[in-house]
Design a protein around this motif. Structure first.
Motif, PDB file in Angstrom:
ATOM      1  N   SER A   1       0.834  -1.194   0.000  1.00 16.50           N
ATOM      2  CA  SER A   1       0.000   0.000   0.000  1.00 16.50           C
ATOM      3  C   SER A   1       0.872   1.249   0.000  1.00 16.50           C
ATOM      4  CB  SER A   1      -0.890  -0.006   1.253  1.00 16.50           C
ATOM      5  OG  SER A   1      -1.568   1.215   1.411  1.00 16.50           O
ATOM      6  N   LEU A   2       0.410   2.262  -0.715  1.00 16.15           N
ATOM      7  CA  LEU A   2       1.001   3.591  -0.658  1.00 16.15           C
ATOM      8  C   LEU A   2      -0.175   4.542  -0.566  1.00 16.15           C
ATOM      9  CD1 LEU A   2       3.808   5.113  -2.833  1.00 16.15           C
ATOM     10  CD2 LEU A   2       1.865   6.417  -2.026  1.00 16.15           C
ATOM     11  N   SER A   3      -0.287   5.223   0.556  1.00 11.16           N
ATOM     12  CA  SER A   3      -1.447   6.100   0.748  1.00 11.16           C
ATOM     13  C   SER A   3      -1.022   7.500   1.149  1.00 11.16           C
ATOM     14  CB  SER A   3      -2.419   5.499   1.764  1.00 11.16           C
ATOM     15  OG  SER A   3      -1.792   5.184   2.973  1.00 11.16           O
ATOM     16  N   LEU A   4      -1.938   8.420   0.931  1.00  8.06           N
ATOM     17  CA  LEU A   4      -1.735   9.848   1.178  1.00  8.06           C
ATOM     18  C   LEU A   4      -2.523  10.281   2.409  1.00  8.06           C
ATOM     19  CD1 LEU A   4      -2.388  10.856  -2.515  1.00  8.06           C
ATOM     20  CD2 LEU A   4      -0.187  11.022  -1.381  1.00  8.06           C
ATOM     21  N   PRO A   5      -2.078  11.330   3.082  1.00  5.10           N
ATOM     22  CA  PRO A   5      -2.820  11.829   4.245  1.00  5.10           C
ATOM     23  C   PRO A   5      -4.262  12.183   3.859  1.00  5.10           C
ATOM     24  CG  PRO A   5      -0.717  12.984   4.013  1.00  5.10           C
ATOM     25  CD  PRO A   5      -0.902  12.150   2.776  1.00  5.10           C
ATOM     26  N   GLY A   6      -5.194  11.750   4.687  1.00  6.79           N
ATOM     27  CA  GLY A   6      -6.589  12.071   4.452  1.00  6.79           C
ATOM     28  C   GLY A   6      -7.239  11.302   3.321  1.00  6.79           C
ATOM     29  N   GLN A   7      -6.526  10.356   2.761  1.00  2.00           N
ATOM     30  CA  GLN A   7      -7.044   9.588   1.627  1.00  2.00           C
ATOM     31  C   GLN A   7      -8.201   8.698   2.053  1.00  2.00           C
ATOM     32  OE1 GLN A   7      -4.102   7.104  -0.331  1.00  2.00           O
ATOM     33  NE2 GLN A   7      -5.625   5.495  -0.583  1.00  2.00           N
ATOM     34  N   LYS A   8      -9.193   8.615   1.206  1.00  2.00           N
ATOM     35  CA  LYS A   8     -10.298   7.685   1.411  1.00  2.00           C
ATOM     36  C   LYS A   8      -9.728   6.262   1.342  1.00  2.00           C
ATOM     37  CE  LYS A   8     -14.162   6.010  -1.269  1.00  2.00           C
ATOM     38  NZ  LYS A   8     -14.857   6.165  -2.542  1.00  2.00           N
TER      39      LYS A   8
ATOM     40  N   ARG B   1     -18.685   2.101 -14.848  1.00  2.00           N
ATOM     41  CA  ARG B   1     -18.880   2.329 -13.411  1.00  2.00           C
ATOM     42  C   ARG B   1     -18.035   1.344 -12.600  1.00  2.00           C
ATOM     43  NH1 ARG B   1     -23.584   4.635 -11.666  1.00  2.00           N
ATOM     44  NH2 ARG B   1     -23.240   5.320  -9.553  1.00  2.00           N
ATOM     45  N   ALA B   2     -17.993   0.082 -13.019  1.00  2.00           N
ATOM     46  CA  ALA B   2     -17.187  -0.935 -12.332  1.00  2.00           C
ATOM     47  C   ALA B   2     -15.705  -0.593 -12.421  1.00  2.00           C
ATOM     48  CB  ALA B   2     -17.457  -2.314 -12.906  1.00  2.00           C
ATOM     49  N   VAL B   3     -15.288  -0.064 -13.558  1.00  2.00           N
ATOM     50  CA  VAL B   3     -13.899   0.361 -13.726  1.00  2.00           C
ATOM     51  C   VAL B   3     -13.593   1.496 -12.749  1.00  2.00           C
ATOM     52  CG1 VAL B   3     -12.332   1.579 -15.301  1.00  2.00           C
ATOM     53  CG2 VAL B   3     -13.554  -0.456 -16.064  1.00  2.00           C
ATOM     54  N   GLY B   4     -14.496   2.457 -12.648  1.00  2.00           N
ATOM     55  CA  GLY B   4     -14.306   3.557 -11.710  1.00  2.00           C
ATOM     56  C   GLY B   4     -14.193   3.063 -10.274  1.00  2.00           C
ATOM     57  N   THR B   5     -15.000   2.092  -9.919  1.00  2.00           N
ATOM     58  CA  THR B   5     -14.946   1.517  -8.575  1.00  2.00           C
ATOM     59  C   THR B   5     -13.611   0.814  -8.349  1.00  2.00           C
ATOM     60  OG1 THR B   5     -17.346   1.263  -8.498  1.00  2.00           O
ATOM     61  CG2 THR B   5     -16.065  -0.104  -6.988  1.00  2.00           C
ATOM     62  N   ALA B   6     -13.165   0.051  -9.341  1.00  2.00           N
ATOM     63  CA  ALA B   6     -11.874  -0.650  -9.221  1.00  2.00           C
ATOM     64  C   ALA B   6     -10.730   0.344  -9.072  1.00  2.00           C
ATOM     65  CB  ALA B   6     -11.654  -1.549 -10.440  1.00  2.00           C
ATOM     66  N   ILE B   7     -10.760   1.397  -9.867  1.00  2.00           N
ATOM     67  CA  ILE B   7      -9.710   2.415  -9.784  1.00  2.00           C
ATOM     68  C   ILE B   7      -9.739   3.083  -8.410  1.00  2.00           C
ATOM     69  CG2 ILE B   7      -8.988   4.669 -10.681  1.00  2.00           C
ATOM     70  CD1 ILE B   7      -9.800   3.584 -13.493  1.00  2.00           C
ATOM     71  N   GLY B   8     -10.919   3.324  -7.875  1.00  2.00           N
ATOM     72  CA  GLY B   8     -11.056   3.931  -6.558  1.00  2.00           C
ATOM     73  C   GLY B   8     -10.519   3.063  -5.433  1.00  2.00           C
ATOM     74  N   ARG B   9     -10.335   1.781  -5.704  1.00  2.00           N
ATOM     75  CA  ARG B   9      -9.810   0.866  -4.675  1.00  2.00           C
ATOM     76  C   ARG B   9      -8.326   0.563  -4.871  1.00  2.00           C
ATOM     77  NH1 ARG B   9     -15.235  -2.422  -4.540  1.00  2.00           N
ATOM     78  NH2 ARG B   9     -16.306  -1.124  -3.036  1.00  2.00           N
ATOM     79  N   ASN B  10      -7.674   1.295  -5.745  1.00  2.00           N
ATOM     80  CA  ASN B  10      -6.245   1.130  -5.980  1.00  2.00           C
ATOM     81  C   ASN B  10      -5.481   1.400  -4.677  1.00  2.00           C
ATOM     82  OD1 ASN B  10      -3.564   1.292  -6.842  1.00  2.00           O
ATOM     83  ND2 ASN B  10      -3.857   3.234  -7.898  1.00  2.00           N
TER      84      ASN B  10
END
Length: 168
Positions: free
Chosen positions: A32-39, A119-128
């Motif tokens: 994982s690589l995450s940013l401050p305040g990231q969903k 829409r499914a692609v957008g959801t998958a990208i949002g879970r990167n």
């Protein structure tokens, strides 16, 4: 064992999480690589070990990227995250060249999910789980508008600006 470290960046302090791996460069495969305040950002757990040395190679690549000197990451990711569909979408995202963008619809076409699959692609990208290094910031709306980004649209705009991507 799960290890973590933080790395300063122009976007804020990045949290890197990895699994120790004898085969990985530097001995750590990135989870994982995450940013401050990231969903959906990773949260440090009590049984994780802080080990900045485990991420020296990755941190160096990130510094090179933010300095405009690195255009492609060579990082080993830990296997297993995401569904088969999500991993397929993430591979398509990884193929978007530095400084270029693709639309959600174009990614859906590449993975055989055109039409309602956008829409499914957008959801998958949002879970990167690997922001910045898996460049979901390069995916934009069909009209050229910047659409959602787990780290915030402002950061998406900064990353695209860093790369010189032309966004209308």
């Amino acid at each position: 064992m799960t290890v973590y470290a933080t790395v300063d960046s122009p976007l804020g302090e990045l949290l890197l999480v990895g699994e120790e791996s004898a085969s990985a460069v530097g001995g750590t495969a990135l989870v994982s690589l995450s940013l401050p305040g990231q969903k959906g950002a990773a949260e440090i757990k009590d049984d994780w070990r802080c080990d900045p040395g485990a991420f020296e190679e990755i941190a160096g690549q990130l510094r090179g990227y933010f300095a405009g000197e690195l255009r492609h990451f060579a990082i080993e990711y830990a296997p297993g995250a995401g569904t088969d569909f999500q991993r397929c979408v993430w591979r398509a995202v990884e193929e978007i060249p530095y400084g270029e963008t693709a639309t959600y619809g174009q990614i859906a076409e590449r993975v055989g999910a055109a039409g309602a699959g956008v829409r499914a692609v957008g959801t998958a990208i949002g879970r990167n789980p690997l922001l910045v290094v898996r460049p979901c910031h390069r995916v934009i709306g069909a009209d050229g508008a910047l659409r959602g980004y787990a780290g915030g649209v402002e950061r998406k705009e900064r990353l695209l600006g860093l790369e010189g991507a032309l966004v209308s």
